[in-house]
Design an enzyme around this catalytic site. Structure first.
Site, mmCIF file in Angstrom:
data_model
loop_
_atom_site.group_PDB
_atom_site.id
_atom_site.type_symbol
_atom_site.label_atom_id
_atom_site.label_comp_id
_atom_site.label_asym_id
_atom_site.label_seq_id
_atom_site.Cartn_x
_atom_site.Cartn_y
_atom_site.Cartn_z
ATOM 1 N N ASN A 126 42.861 4.598 21.507
ATOM 2 C CA ASN A 126 44.318 5.263 21.614
ATOM 3 C C ASN A 126 44.240 6.370 22.703
ATOM 4 O O ASN A 126 42.987 6.515 23.026
ATOM 5 C CB ASN A 126 44.880 5.756 20.278
ATOM 6 C CG ASN A 126 44.047 6.671 19.373
ATOM 7 O OD1 ASN A 126 43.686 7.907 20.130
ATOM 8 N ND2 ASN A 126 43.435 6.124 18.401
ATOM 9 N N ASP A 142 44.610 2.283 13.704
ATOM 10 C CA ASP A 142 45.147 1.750 12.390
ATOM 11 C C ASP A 142 44.604 0.300 12.181
ATOM 12 O O ASP A 142 44.667 -0.171 10.950
ATOM 13 C CB ASP A 142 46.558 1.800 12.340
ATOM 14 C CG ASP A 142 47.452 3.073 12.164
ATOM 15 O OD1 ASP A 142 46.721 3.823 11.342
ATOM 16 O OD2 ASP A 142 48.332 3.375 12.988
ATOM 17 N N LYS A 163 30.681 -11.626 25.780
ATOM 18 C CA LYS A 163 31.871 -11.618 26.424
ATOM 19 C C LYS A 163 32.714 -12.598 26.580
ATOM 20 O O LYS A 163 32.651 -13.872 26.736
ATOM 21 C CB LYS A 163 31.890 -11.060 28.075
ATOM 22 C CG LYS A 163 32.976 -10.857 28.920
ATOM 23 C CD LYS A 163 32.538 -10.608 30.349
ATOM 24 C CE LYS A 163 33.667 -10.246 31.323
ATOM 25 N NZ LYS A 163 33.599 -10.053 32.582
ATOM 26 N N ASP A 169 42.127 3.416 5.342
ATOM 27 C CA ASP A 169 42.594 4.858 5.250
ATOM 28 C C ASP A 169 41.871 5.734 5.037
ATOM 29 O O ASP A 169 41.496 5.898 3.756
ATOM 30 C CB ASP A 169 43.819 4.805 4.227
ATOM 31 C CG ASP A 169 44.831 6.097 4.489
ATOM 32 O OD1 ASP A 169 44.208 7.365 4.799
ATOM 33 O OD2 ASP A 169 45.874 6.172 4.242
ATOM 34 N N PHE A 229 46.497 15.515 9.476
ATOM 35 C CA PHE A 229 47.443 15.519 10.601
ATOM 36 C C PHE A 229 48.330 14.442 10.771
ATOM 37 O O PHE A 229 47.849 13.254 10.385
ATOM 38 C CB PHE A 229 46.627 15.663 11.917
ATOM 39 C CG PHE A 229 46.210 17.240 12.360
ATOM 40 C CD1 PHE A 229 46.897 17.662 13.378
ATOM 41 C CD2 PHE A 229 45.392 17.729 11.357
ATOM 42 C CE1 PHE A 229 46.772 18.875 13.829
ATOM 43 C CE2 PHE A 229 44.944 19.188 12.040
ATOM 44 C CZ PHE A 229 45.723 19.740 13.227
ATOM 45 N N LYS A 240 52.613 11.114 3.384
ATOM 46 C CA LYS A 240 51.195 11.177 3.457
ATOM 47 C C LYS A 240 50.451 12.111 2.532
ATOM 48 O O LYS A 240 49.644 12.031 2.213
ATOM 49 C CB LYS A 240 50.607 11.409 4.906
ATOM 50 C CG LYS A 240 51.097 10.286 5.991
ATOM 51 C CD LYS A 240 50.671 10.542 7.339
ATOM 52 C CE LYS A 240 51.039 9.421 8.251
ATOM 53 N NZ LYS A 240 50.361 9.536 9.580
ATOM 54 N N LYS A 259 47.627 10.680 0.440
ATOM 55 C CA LYS A 259 46.333 10.908 0.652
ATOM 56 C C LYS A 259 45.706 12.177 -0.091
ATOM 57 O O LYS A 259 44.695 12.479 0.336
ATOM 58 C CB LYS A 259 46.144 11.374 2.284
ATOM 59 C CG LYS A 259 46.808 10.147 3.107
ATOM 60 C CD LYS A 259 46.732 10.384 4.516
ATOM 61 C CE LYS A 259 47.467 9.404 5.479
ATOM 62 N NZ LYS A 259 46.464 8.631 5.693
#
Length: 406
Positions: free
Chosen positions: A212, A285, A295, A314, A335, A349, A353
């Site tokens: 990301n 995720d 490859k 998670d 966060f 969350k 969590k």
């Protein structure tokens, strides 16, 4: 904005080949908005002319214990110069100048100011390994510490005598970080803080991966400022190009599973202590359903390639569960990076969590999203109370977050 902005910085320069570091330091401090004055020993002047320091600082350089300087349009002595300083740092500090300062001698400008200054005093040693490790030098450094001097410890590196070892002066950016830390309240003293930061990578084959856009800047800012506030800080970092903050212990990982394993190992090693975990990393995720150990070659008759993904664990939920199973005292700050329904998604969350509070930020905005130096967040505690923090530099935001856990 740096906490050093507007501060009066007095730099003592002694005679070492590492004298160039003082020039680099001045350059950084000027960018931070500091007012800078320089004092030099006579031998230091043989390495670099005082004119160079005068040109860099736009101020007269103090070179002789018998001379007087112009300060605030008044003909004054070293006492007024010492009173002017918000911070006094000796860089580079030779074994000789360290010995003088430790024993109260004052026959040169730098050791004289060391006796007169009453504000923050820092020493950045630079010398040959044998000289640095010599018991006399070590005793002198301990004596300085007992008398309110702070030491920016030297590092292992190449030395002027064509050897390698401890005694190489600390990196100039680390020295500036150390200086900044002196102006933070030590409200996290002796607290054990773990910060996760950066992006995780999930390998597809030996060449490709999915990840990301996280830069890791928020997590690294949290680790840096927590250390400034005198916490014992460990940083578990995914992919990032950022430098490790001074005084922070760093563990590099790649995948989400790597991060979870690193977290488990670290908190187990800290069992019996109160631990604060700040989950600032951007954990992927999903990961490839299957890793191909060679490859993947494109085929001429294929227009599309389908990559099958599976969910990652998670991490926050898993580490909270792990801590409870192993009777570990763990407080977790989360966060939430969202592009829509920010508050709704963040609130979900907190309970799931097991968070103390969550820091929610909108990553759809280019001015505060991934790779930005600024952020704007909403803090939501476990009772559902919301607190909006307007756009600010990430280091300032890190302080605002951390003071809420002090």
């Amino acid at each position: 904005m740096s906490v050093l902005k507007g501060k009066n910085i007095l730099i003592g320069v002694s005679s070492s080949i590492a004298i160039y570091k003082s020039l680099e330091l001045i350059s950084i401090l000027k960018k931070r908005g500091c007012n800078i004055k320089v004092a030099m020993t006579k031998d230091a002047q043989k390495f670099i002319s005082p004119l160079v320091f005068k040109a860099l600082t736009n101020n007269e350089v103090y070179c002789d214990v018998m001379e007087e300087m112009e300060l605030n349009d008044t003909n004054i002595t070293h006492i007024a110069l010492a009173k002017w300083a918000d911070l006094f740092i000796v860089v580079p500090a030779t074994a000789n100048i360290i010995a003088k300062m430790a024993n109260g001698l004052s026959d040169d400008t730098v050791s004289l100011l060391a006796l007169a200054v009453e504000s923050v005093k820092i020493v950045a040693p630079a010398m040959n390994s044998a000289m640095y490790l010599n018991k006399i030098t070590q005793n002198n450094l301990e004596k300085l510490k007992r008398n309110d001097f702070k030491i920016v410890e030297p590092v292992n590196g190449n030395l002027a005598c064509n050897t390698k070892g401890v005694g190489h002066i600390a990196d100039e950016n680390d020295i500036v970080d150390f200086m900044e830390s002196c102006f933070y309240d030590k409200i996290l003293k002796d607290k054990n803080i773990i910060v996760t930061a950066g992006a995780t990578l999930e390998a597809i084959d030996p060449v490709r991966y999915i990840t990301n856009r996280s830069s890791g800047k928020m997590g690294f800012a949290l680790a840096k400022i927590a250390r400034f506030m005198q916490a014992d800080v460990s940083l578990i970092s995914g992919h990032t190009n950022l430098k490790t903050p001074y005084g922070v212990k760093r563990i590099d990982i790649e995948s989400a599973d790597d991060m979870l394993n690193a977290l488990k190992n670290l908190i187990i090693s800290m069992k019996g202590k109160e631990i604060i975990l700040i989950m600032a990393a951007a954990v992927g995720d999903f990961k490839p359903y299957e890793y191909i150990n060679r490859k993947i070659k494109k085929k001429e008759d294929e227009t599309n390639f389908i990559l099958k993904l599976t969910k990652n664990k998670d991490l926050t939920y898993e580490i909270n569960k792990f801590a409870k199973e192993n009777d570990i005292d763990l407080t977790i700050i989360g966060f939430a990076a969202e592009t829509n329904d920010l508050i709704i998604n963040a609130k979900k969350k907190i309970i799931k969590k097991g968070l103390e509070f969550i820091v929610a930020n909108d990553i759809s905005r280019s001015d505060i999203g991934f790779n930005s130096n600024d952020n704007e967040v909403t803090i939501i505690d476990k009772s559902g109370k919301l607190e909006k923090l307007n756009k600010m530099n990430k280091e300032k935001l890190a302080f605002e977050i951390l003071r809420r856990i002090a």
